[in-house]
Design a protein around this motif. Structure first.
Motif, PDB file in Angstrom:
ATOM      1  N   MET A 162      58.891 114.045  20.965  1.00  0.00           N
ATOM      2  CA  MET A 162      57.999 114.935  21.047  1.00  0.00           C
ATOM      3  C   MET A 162      58.387 116.300  21.961  1.00  0.00           C
ATOM      4  O   MET A 162      58.353 117.593  21.630  1.00  0.00           O
ATOM      5  CB  MET A 162      56.431 114.612  21.566  1.00  0.00           C
ATOM      6  CG  MET A 162      55.929 113.783  20.322  1.00  0.00           C
ATOM      7  SD  MET A 162      55.470 114.764  18.685  1.00  0.00           S
ATOM      8  CE  MET A 162      56.640 114.075  17.833  1.00  0.00           C
ATOM      9  N   GLN A 163      59.059 115.644  23.000  1.00  0.00           N
ATOM     10  CA  GLN A 163      59.650 116.678  24.092  1.00  0.00           C
ATOM     11  C   GLN A 163      60.781 117.459  23.393  1.00  0.00           C
ATOM     12  O   GLN A 163      60.881 118.416  23.541  1.00  0.00           O
ATOM     13  CB  GLN A 163      59.963 115.889  25.195  1.00  0.00           C
ATOM     14  CG  GLN A 163      58.714 115.482  26.165  1.00  0.00           C
ATOM     15  CD  GLN A 163      59.038 115.224  27.608  1.00  0.00           C
ATOM     16  OE1 GLN A 163      60.154 115.649  28.207  1.00  0.00           O
ATOM     17  NE2 GLN A 163      58.052 114.328  28.315  1.00  0.00           N
ATOM     18  N   ALA A 164      61.598 116.814  22.614  1.00  0.00           N
ATOM     19  CA  ALA A 164      62.862 117.278  21.844  1.00  0.00           C
ATOM     20  C   ALA A 164      62.249 118.448  21.023  1.00  0.00           C
ATOM     21  O   ALA A 164      62.959 119.559  20.961  1.00  0.00           O
ATOM     22  CB  ALA A 164      63.665 116.180  21.295  1.00  0.00           C
ATOM     23  N   SER A 165      61.262 118.068  20.307  1.00  0.00           N
ATOM     24  CA  SER A 165      60.723 119.255  19.527  1.00  0.00           C
ATOM     25  C   SER A 165      60.034 120.197  20.188  1.00  0.00           C
ATOM     26  O   SER A 165      60.267 121.361  19.644  1.00  0.00           O
ATOM     27  CB  SER A 165      59.285 118.522  18.626  1.00  0.00           C
ATOM     28  OG  SER A 165      59.758 117.150  17.969  1.00  0.00           O
ATOM     29  N   LYS A 166      59.267 120.180  21.525  1.00  0.00           N
ATOM     30  CA  LYS A 166      59.000 121.334  22.284  1.00  0.00           C
ATOM     31  C   LYS A 166      60.203 122.181  22.310  1.00  0.00           C
ATOM     32  O   LYS A 166      60.363 123.436  22.687  1.00  0.00           O
ATOM     33  CB  LYS A 166      58.234 120.839  23.248  1.00  0.00           C
ATOM     34  CG  LYS A 166      56.783 120.145  22.900  1.00  0.00           C
ATOM     35  CD  LYS A 166      55.945 120.088  24.081  1.00  0.00           C
ATOM     36  CE  LYS A 166      54.815 119.567  23.745  1.00  0.00           C
ATOM     37  NZ  LYS A 166      53.704 119.666  25.126  1.00  0.00           N
TER      38      LYS A 166
ATOM     39  N   ASP B 242      69.977 116.313  24.282  1.00  0.00           N
ATOM     40  CA  ASP B 242      70.112 115.490  25.195  1.00  0.00           C
ATOM     41  C   ASP B 242      69.055 114.423  24.905  1.00  0.00           C
ATOM     42  O   ASP B 242      69.151 113.132  25.201  1.00  0.00           O
ATOM     43  CB  ASP B 242      70.072 115.981  26.704  1.00  0.00           C
ATOM     44  CG  ASP B 242      71.481 117.112  26.700  1.00  0.00           C
ATOM     45  OD1 ASP B 242      72.354 116.602  26.126  1.00  0.00           O
ATOM     46  OD2 ASP B 242      71.279 117.739  27.606  1.00  0.00           O
ATOM     47  N   LEU B 243      67.735 114.880  24.745  1.00  0.00           N
ATOM     48  CA  LEU B 243      66.570 114.001  24.841  1.00  0.00           C
ATOM     49  C   LEU B 243      66.746 113.037  23.703  1.00  0.00           C
ATOM     50  O   LEU B 243      66.223 111.979  23.726  1.00  0.00           O
ATOM     51  CB  LEU B 243      65.322 114.745  24.453  1.00  0.00           C
ATOM     52  CG  LEU B 243      64.680 115.565  25.986  1.00  0.00           C
ATOM     53  CD1 LEU B 243      63.891 116.615  25.544  1.00  0.00           C
ATOM     54  CD2 LEU B 243      64.294 114.446  26.613  1.00  0.00           C
ATOM     55  N   VAL B 244      67.072 113.453  22.725  1.00  0.00           N
ATOM     56  CA  VAL B 244      67.519 112.583  21.409  1.00  0.00           C
ATOM     57  C   VAL B 244      68.380 111.690  21.443  1.00  0.00           C
ATOM     58  O   VAL B 244      68.293 110.560  20.944  1.00  0.00           O
ATOM     59  CB  VAL B 244      67.791 113.479  19.985  1.00  0.00           C
ATOM     60  CG1 VAL B 244      67.892 112.686  18.618  1.00  0.00           C
ATOM     61  CG2 VAL B 244      66.406 114.509  19.585  1.00  0.00           C
TER      62      VAL B 244
ATOM     63  N   PRO C  29      57.885 112.731  32.442  1.00  0.00           N
ATOM     64  CA  PRO C  29      59.134 112.495  31.812  1.00  0.00           C
ATOM     65  C   PRO C  29      59.008 111.384  30.648  1.00  0.00           C
ATOM     66  O   PRO C  29      57.895 110.517  30.801  1.00  0.00           O
ATOM     67  CB  PRO C  29      59.782 111.447  32.994  1.00  0.00           C
ATOM     68  CG  PRO C  29      59.179 111.959  34.320  1.00  0.00           C
ATOM     69  CD  PRO C  29      57.597 112.204  33.945  1.00  0.00           C
ATOM     70  N   PRO C  30      59.757 111.770  29.835  1.00  0.00           N
ATOM     71  CA  PRO C  30      59.417 110.738  28.460  1.00  0.00           C
ATOM     72  C   PRO C  30      59.643 109.322  28.681  1.00  0.00           C
ATOM     73  O   PRO C  30      60.648 108.637  29.451  1.00  0.00           O
ATOM     74  CB  PRO C  30      60.509 111.452  27.529  1.00  0.00           C
ATOM     75  CG  PRO C  30      61.622 112.018  28.327  1.00  0.00           C
ATOM     76  CD  PRO C  30      60.913 112.554  29.574  1.00  0.00           C
ATOM     77  N   GLU C  31      58.991 108.450  28.305  1.00  0.00           N
ATOM     78  CA  GLU C  31      59.153 107.010  28.340  1.00  0.00           C
ATOM     79  C   GLU C  31      59.371 106.249  27.018  1.00  0.00           C
ATOM     80  O   GLU C  31      60.220 105.516  26.987  1.00  0.00           O
ATOM     81  CB  GLU C  31      57.904 106.322  29.244  1.00  0.00           C
ATOM     82  CG  GLU C  31      57.505 106.915  30.350  1.00  0.00           C
ATOM     83  CD  GLU C  31      56.157 106.357  30.985  1.00  0.00           C
ATOM     84  OE1 GLU C  31      55.521 105.595  30.399  1.00  0.00           O
ATOM     85  OE2 GLU C  31      55.906 106.629  32.136  1.00  0.00           O
ATOM     86  N   SER C  32      58.512 106.566  25.998  1.00  0.00           N
ATOM     87  CA  SER C  32      58.862 105.945  24.839  1.00  0.00           C
ATOM     88  C   SER C  32      59.649 106.645  24.001  1.00  0.00           C
ATOM     89  O   SER C  32      60.148 107.874  24.249  1.00  0.00           O
ATOM     90  CB  SER C  32      57.347 105.696  24.206  1.00  0.00           C
ATOM     91  OG  SER C  32      56.632 106.921  23.988  1.00  0.00           O
ATOM     92  N   THR C  33      59.878 105.955  22.768  1.00  0.00           N
ATOM     93  CA  THR C  33      60.592 106.873  21.719  1.00  0.00           C
ATOM     94  C   THR C  33      59.980 108.253  21.096  1.00  0.00           C
ATOM     95  O   THR C  33      60.683 109.049  21.041  1.00  0.00           O
ATOM     96  CB  THR C  33      60.901 105.949  20.542  1.00  0.00           C
ATOM     97  OG1 THR C  33      61.693 104.806  21.079  1.00  0.00           O
ATOM     98  CG2 THR C  33      61.767 106.581  19.480  1.00  0.00           C
TER      99      THR C  33
END
Length: 258
Positions: free
Chosen positions: A219-223, A235-237, A210-214
């Protein structure tokens, strides 16, 4: 300060710069800068111009600030200026990039912030930290001079917020470009090297938690955007907590969702 104002009021001195009836800050800044533009001292004119541009950028008047910066041609001669003026120039450019981002001008924000982040010395360029290079030893005098250049904490520009704006702008510019690539030669064309480097590193990760840092969020939003999952990307952004430090964060989130 009160004693000084009382002494001036009691004297016969009349100020050459008079505020309008509303006493607006913008009017004061404009009056002060216009007064300094008439000076024969080029150093004062340069710093007044940078402060004027910074003020417009801070109040989301991106086009006026950008036009003033381009017409001043400061980007051509700033490398010959003193260190304090160069720092002010860097802070002005950064504020201009944030202004473009808040106004929804993603390509302009990415292009403006690109030069600062390409150096990987953001804190040093903004006089918010000392970048110690490998195998470099500073003399006590040099170290003292570096420390004296540092700005007080209340004047710092949040570098994490700055990085978030830059990486999100780079994502929205780079991902559509990657999707349109057909050949290996086109793949070598990079708009944002810092973003592409982080994206390549993220792609090499075997396990992604799960994403922790900005950075993790972006990066997960980019994927997700690469896979066509734009709702997950949105939602991630929007879940990045650092947006709360940006003025008008609600309108910024709404802009990013469009």
């Amino acid at each position: 300060m009160n004693a000084l104002e009382s002494a001036v009021a009691a004297s016969d001195i009349k100020p050459s710069i008079v505020l309008d009836s509303e006493g607006q800050t913008s009017s004061l800044i404009h009056s002060l800068c216009t007064h300094l533009y008439k000076s024969s001292n080029s150093f004062l004119r340069t710093r007044a111009m940078l402060c004027h541009i910074y003020h417009y950028a801070l109040h989301n008047d991106f086009h006026t600030a950008r036009d003033m910066l381009l017409m001043s041609h400061l980007q051509e001669s700033i490398y010959s200026a003193d260190v304090a003026t160069q720092i002010l120039y860097n802070r002005t450019v950064v504020q201009l990039g944030l202004s473009a981002f808040r106004c929804g001008l993603i390509k302009e924000a990415q292009a403006t912030l690109q030069d600062i982040f390409a150096t990987q010395r953001v804190k040093e360029l903004l006089a918010q930290g000392v970048h110690q290079q490998r195998y470099q030893v500073l003399t006590p005098e040099q170290e003292k001079a570096e420390r004296q250049r540092q700005l007080p904490f209340h004047m710092h520009i949040n570098t994490e917020l700055l990085e978030a704006a830059f990486l999100v702008s780079s994502m929205l510019v780079e991902i559509p470009l990657l999707a349109s690539i057909d050949t290996e030669e086109q793949k070598r064309k990079v708009i944002s090297k810092p973003f592409r480097r982080l994206l390549d590193f993220a792609d090499r990760q075997i396990f992604t938690g799960p994403p922790e840092s900005t950075r993790d969020h972006i990066m997960q939003a980019s994927k997700a955007l690469q896979n066509g999952e734009w709702e997950k990307c949105r939602d991630l952004v929007q879940s990045i907590k650092i947006w709360s430090l940006m003025p008008e964060c609600t309108s910024v989130k709404e802009m990013l969702a469009k």
